[in-house]
Scaffold this motif. Sequence first.
Motif, PDB file in Angstrom:
ATOM      1  N   GLY C  44       0.825  -1.204   0.000  1.00 38.82           N
ATOM      2  CA  GLY C  44       0.000   0.000   0.000  1.00 38.82           C
ATOM      3  C   GLY C  44       0.857   1.251   0.000  1.00 38.82           C
ATOM      4  N   GLU C  45       1.964   1.192   0.728  1.00 32.13           N
ATOM      5  CA  GLU C  45       2.797   2.382   0.808  1.00 32.13           C
ATOM      6  C   GLU C  45       3.736   2.511  -0.380  1.00 32.13           C
ATOM      7  OE1 GLU C  45       4.607   3.180   4.479  1.00 32.13           O
ATOM      8  OE2 GLU C  45       2.677   3.609   5.395  1.00 32.13           O
ATOM      9  N   MET C  46       4.028   1.368  -0.956  1.00 36.05           N
ATOM     10  CA  MET C  46       5.007   1.401  -2.036  1.00 36.05           C
ATOM     11  C   MET C  46       4.372   1.799  -3.365  1.00 36.05           C
ATOM     12  SD  MET C  46       8.165  -0.692  -1.082  1.00 36.05           S
ATOM     13  CE  MET C  46       8.328  -1.805  -2.411  1.00 36.05           C
ATOM     14  N   LYS C  47       3.073   1.440  -3.476  1.00 37.49           N
ATOM     15  CA  LYS C  47       2.439   1.712  -4.766  1.00 37.49           C
ATOM     16  C   LYS C  47       2.212   3.203  -4.923  1.00 37.49           C
ATOM     17  CE  LYS C  47      -0.453  -1.986  -6.482  1.00 37.49           C
ATOM     18  NZ  LYS C  47      -1.847  -2.409  -6.328  1.00 37.49           N
ATOM     19  N   VAL C  48       3.203   3.890  -5.380  1.00 42.19           N
ATOM     20  CA  VAL C  48       3.067   5.321  -5.644  1.00 42.19           C
ATOM     21  C   VAL C  48       3.298   5.485  -7.139  1.00 42.19           C
ATOM     22  CG1 VAL C  48       3.935   7.608  -5.092  1.00 42.19           C
ATOM     23  CG2 VAL C  48       3.897   5.858  -3.342  1.00 42.19           C
ATOM     24  N   ASP C  49       2.256   5.126  -7.883  1.00 41.43           N
ATOM     25  CA  ASP C  49       2.415   5.207  -9.335  1.00 41.43           C
ATOM     26  C   ASP C  49       1.226   5.933  -9.957  1.00 41.43           C
ATOM     27  OD1 ASP C  49       0.385   3.409  -9.107  1.00 41.43           O
ATOM     28  OD2 ASP C  49       1.590   1.657  -9.658  1.00 41.43           O
ATOM     29  N   ALA C  50       1.287   6.086 -11.233  1.00 37.06           N
ATOM     30  CA  ALA C  50       0.255   6.849 -11.940  1.00 37.06           C
ATOM     31  C   ALA C  50      -1.127   6.243 -11.741  1.00 37.06           C
ATOM     32  CB  ALA C  50       0.601   6.915 -13.422  1.00 37.06           C
ATOM     33  N   ALA C  51      -1.203   4.898 -11.782  1.00 39.89           N
ATOM     34  CA  ALA C  51      -2.500   4.237 -11.662  1.00 39.89           C
ATOM     35  C   ALA C  51      -3.123   4.497 -10.298  1.00 39.89           C
ATOM     36  CB  ALA C  51      -2.332   2.744 -11.892  1.00 39.89           C
ATOM     37  N   THR C  52      -2.301   4.363  -9.231  1.00 35.23           N
ATOM     38  CA  THR C  52      -2.820   4.593  -7.879  1.00 35.23           C
ATOM     39  C   THR C  52      -3.264   6.042  -7.727  1.00 35.23           C
ATOM     40  OG1 THR C  52      -1.038   3.110  -7.239  1.00 35.23           O
ATOM     41  CG2 THR C  52      -2.349   4.066  -5.473  1.00 35.23           C
ATOM     42  N   ALA C  53      -2.486   6.940  -8.284  1.00 35.41           N
ATOM     43  CA  ALA C  53      -2.826   8.366  -8.191  1.00 35.41           C
ATOM     44  C   ALA C  53      -4.141   8.652  -8.892  1.00 35.41           C
ATOM     45  CB  ALA C  53      -1.708   9.214  -8.783  1.00 35.41           C
ATOM     46  N   SER C  54      -4.310   8.103 -10.078  1.00 32.38           N
ATOM     47  CA  SER C  54      -5.538   8.430 -10.810  1.00 32.38           C
ATOM     48  C   SER C  54      -6.738   7.763 -10.154  1.00 32.38           C
ATOM     49  CB  SER C  54      -5.415   8.050 -12.296  1.00 32.38           C
ATOM     50  OG  SER C  54      -5.632   6.683 -12.464  1.00 32.38           O
ATOM     51  N   GLU C  55      -6.502   6.588  -9.535  1.00 28.72           N
ATOM     52  CA  GLU C  55      -7.583   5.929  -8.776  1.00 28.72           C
ATOM     53  C   GLU C  55      -7.980   6.799  -7.579  1.00 28.72           C
ATOM     54  OE1 GLU C  55     -10.281   3.192  -7.171  1.00 28.72           O
ATOM     55  OE2 GLU C  55      -9.477   3.426  -9.212  1.00 28.72           O
ATOM     56  N   ALA C  56      -6.977   7.313  -6.864  1.00 25.15           N
ATOM     57  CA  ALA C  56      -7.237   8.163  -5.695  1.00 25.15           C
ATOM     58  C   ALA C  56      -7.975   9.439  -6.102  1.00 25.15           C
ATOM     59  CB  ALA C  56      -5.927   8.513  -5.007  1.00 25.15           C
ATOM     60  N   ILE C  57      -7.592   9.990  -7.244  1.00 26.10           N
ATOM     61  CA  ILE C  57      -8.257  11.213  -7.725  1.00 26.10           C
ATOM     62  C   ILE C  57      -9.700  10.918  -8.104  1.00 26.10           C
ATOM     63  CG2 ILE C  57      -8.297  12.882  -9.623  1.00 26.10           C
ATOM     64  CD1 ILE C  57      -5.166  12.799  -9.484  1.00 26.10           C
ATOM     65  N   ALA C  58      -9.925   9.763  -8.730  1.00 23.16           N
ATOM     66  CA  ALA C  58     -11.291   9.388  -9.103  1.00 23.16           C
ATOM     67  C   ALA C  58     -12.157   9.236  -7.856  1.00 23.16           C
ATOM     68  CB  ALA C  58     -11.275   8.088  -9.903  1.00 23.16           C
ATOM     69  N   GLN C  59     -11.577   8.640  -6.806  1.00 24.72           N
ATOM     70  CA  GLN C  59     -12.332   8.469  -5.563  1.00 24.72           C
ATOM     71  C   GLN C  59     -12.622   9.816  -4.917  1.00 24.72           C
ATOM     72  OE1 GLN C  59     -10.248   5.536  -3.263  1.00 24.72           O
ATOM     73  NE2 GLN C  59     -11.254   3.851  -4.353  1.00 24.72           N
ATOM     74  N   ALA C  60     -11.659  10.723  -4.993  1.00 20.24           N
ATOM     75  CA  ALA C  60     -11.860  12.062  -4.433  1.00 20.24           C
ATOM     76  C   ALA C  60     -12.976  12.788  -5.177  1.00 20.24           C
ATOM     77  CB  ALA C  60     -10.564  12.853  -4.522  1.00 20.24           C
ATOM     78  N   GLU C  61     -12.986  12.652  -6.485  1.00 20.77           N
ATOM     79  CA  GLU C  61     -14.025  13.320  -7.278  1.00 20.77           C
ATOM     80  C   GLU C  61     -15.411  12.756  -6.972  1.00 20.77           C
ATOM     81  OE1 GLU C  61     -12.259  12.975 -11.199  1.00 20.77           O
ATOM     82  OE2 GLU C  61     -11.949  15.150 -11.255  1.00 20.77           O
ATOM     83  N   ALA C  62     -15.463  11.446  -6.744  1.00 22.25           N
ATOM     84  CA  ALA C  62     -16.747  10.824  -6.402  1.00 22.25           C
ATOM     85  C   ALA C  62     -17.250  11.361  -5.060  1.00 22.25           C
ATOM     86  CB  ALA C  62     -16.601   9.310  -6.356  1.00 22.25           C
ATOM     87  N   ALA C  63     -16.338  11.477  -4.096  1.00 23.96           N
ATOM     88  CA  ALA C  63     -16.721  11.984  -2.766  1.00 23.96           C
ATOM     89  C   ALA C  63     -17.151  13.445  -2.851  1.00 23.96           C
ATOM     90  CB  ALA C  63     -15.554  11.828  -1.793  1.00 23.96           C
ATOM     91  N   GLN C  64     -16.443  14.216  -3.674  1.00 26.24           N
ATOM     92  CA  GLN C  64     -16.787  15.632  -3.859  1.00 26.24           C
ATOM     93  C   GLN C  64     -18.187  15.774  -4.451  1.00 26.24           C
ATOM     94  OE1 GLN C  64     -14.951  17.452  -7.204  1.00 26.24           O
ATOM     95  NE2 GLN C  64     -14.971  19.516  -6.328  1.00 26.24           N
ATOM     96  N   LYS C  65     -18.463  14.941  -5.429  1.00 28.89           N
ATOM     97  CA  LYS C  65     -19.762  14.975  -6.113  1.00 28.89           C
ATOM     98  C   LYS C  65     -20.882  14.629  -5.131  1.00 28.89           C
ATOM     99  CE  LYS C  65     -21.243  13.623 -10.738  1.00 28.89           C
ATOM    100  NZ  LYS C  65     -21.092  12.571 -11.754  1.00 28.89           N
ATOM    101  N   LYS C  66     -20.597  13.638  -4.289  1.00 31.45           N
ATOM    102  CA  LYS C  66     -21.589  13.198  -3.314  1.00 31.45           C
ATOM    103  C   LYS C  66     -21.904  14.337  -2.339  1.00 31.45           C
ATOM    104  CE  LYS C  66     -21.096   9.844  -0.158  1.00 31.45           C
ATOM    105  NZ  LYS C  66     -20.697   8.573   0.473  1.00 31.45           N
ATOM    106  N   ALA C  67     -20.862  15.032  -1.883  1.00 30.12           N
ATOM    107  CA  ALA C  67     -21.052  16.153  -0.954  1.00 30.12           C
ATOM    108  C   ALA C  67     -21.828  17.275  -1.644  1.00 30.12           C
ATOM    109  CB  ALA C  67     -19.704  16.661  -0.456  1.00 30.12           C
ATOM    110  N   ASP C  68     -21.476  17.542  -2.880  1.00 31.23           N
ATOM    111  CA  ASP C  68     -22.130  18.622  -3.623  1.00 31.23           C
ATOM    112  C   ASP C  68     -23.613  18.324  -3.852  1.00 31.23           C
ATOM    113  OD1 ASP C  68     -22.070  21.109  -4.936  1.00 31.23           O
ATOM    114  OD2 ASP C  68     -22.037  20.096  -6.877  1.00 31.23           O
TER     115      ASP C  68
END
Lengths: 296, 129, 131
Positions: C44-68
């Motif tokens: 979990g800590e080692m996976k610092v790659d493009a895929a993990t980042a874009s997954e994290a961003i997608a999850q953040a956007e979903a949470a933002q949308k839910k709050a909005d």
Amino acid sequence: MDPVEPMQTQLLTATGRETMKKLLISLAVLLITAVSAQAGPEEDRMAFIKYYKSKFPNVPMEEYANGAYAIDPVGRENWEAIEEFPPYEPFIDRGQVMWETPFANGKGYKDCFPDGPVIAHHYPHWDKKQKMVMTLPLALNQCREANGEKPLKYKKGPINNILSYIAFQSRGQVVNVKVPMDDPDAVAAYEDGKKFYFTRRGQLNFSCASCHVQNTGLKVRTEILSPSVGHVTHWPTYRSKVDWSTVGTLHRRFTGCNKNIRAKPMKAQGPEYRNLEYFLSYLSNGLELNGPGARK
Amino acid sequence: MIKMVRLVSTLVVITSAAWLTACSNKPMTKEVPVAKVDPAIVAAGKAIATGRSKGNCLACHMIEEGESPGNIGPPLIAMKARFPDKAKLRAQIWDATAVNPESAMVPFGRLQVLSDDEIDKVVEYIWTL
Amino acid sequence: MSLLDKHSIRQSENLERTMKSVQRWVAAAIVIGLMVGSTALLAGEMKVDAATASEAIAQAEAAQKKADSVNGEWRDTGKFIKNAKKAAEAGDYAKAIRLAKKAESEGNLGYQQAVSQSELKIPSYFKAMYQ
């Protein structure tokens, strides 16, 4: 058999029925008052006045139109000095030019608002046709668009000029917002504004009420928190703080408040802020309009 | 040589313990009783508490020598007497609405305005007042 | 020795045996659990790659949308997501993931904050004014 007996029974049942009826009526009345005590705009306004009166027993009602300066003697001195050379004056003049200058099609604001320019006290109102709260800035833009003009921005810029002119001309008119209680959509819009007012939001978890009811009269840093009765009488307002230094709209102020508590602001003139304006304006019923205003 | 090894291993144990405490995301990190508080921690807590962008305690609370304080909350004085239990003071800063849902105080921990580490530092500072 | 005694001895022997095997199993489970857990943590800590980042961003956007969707979005959530995207584009995946996680947790908190107040509740300090 006693001949009187049936008569008595009849009488008894009659009185019984009567009592029953009375009971039902009083029950219904109780129910209605219980419900309306929670909801009605007039009950809300009276509750706000009662609250502020108990907090500031020496402040006369008409003083509430002056916002924090009704309860802040030091700030008031400063404000009165500013009002001697009002910083909003040039905006009124520019607004008058706007009011009198025809659009490209030859028509103008005067054609949309034949009673103008003394019209600020007609807003906000419930627009039965469009089923929404109509505010003055929205009505001005609807006039522009109906005449082929681009709508003005709702927070900064020239909309504040024409609003300043109308506000100045409307000084002394009395706030008289009506919520048609027979129109459930209008009542819902009012209730929506009230709900917004009491809802905590943003990372700092404040509602409008946290500051302007619960802690009115107290200070955040050096700023005294103003009462909500009187919040709407003086718009647009010239604020001397650095990132304003100009005249801005009520919805710009809402935006600023929401940003302060770290909430994402709503859209200016969107339904949320218009409904909030509806609720907030009702609270100022009976106060005189005194815009444009000057604040820190 | 042995002494060196011992020293290094103790250091490793301490730092890893500190790292673990700092990383655990639990809201109510148990206070480790420390005889005297590092003045650097108190100073860091003061900076967070009085700065406008972080704790901004002065927005609502009077603090001795603090400039232009608000008065929405009570003055921050005699804190040890008011909160003999440091954990209670921490809980109040972390989320005052847990005890009183109508409290106007910002839930600094629950809504992540400050990190757990920052709150620990603020608590140490406030407790000196 | 009575029958009863024999029986109880056998019983306690049985118990002992069971206990031992349980202990063994528990120990094994702990060891396996630790191994799996630490590998997962490391991964979990080692996976610092493009895929993990874009997954994290997608999850953040979903949470933002839910709050909005419940008018509960906070002021800076969008800014964090924007900066997370910028960091990801620049190859700083660690920063992108950190910002995205922050935005996601803000989105969740903002949503909870709004939903927990879905009913209008007049606070007690004001309620008394209606009487």
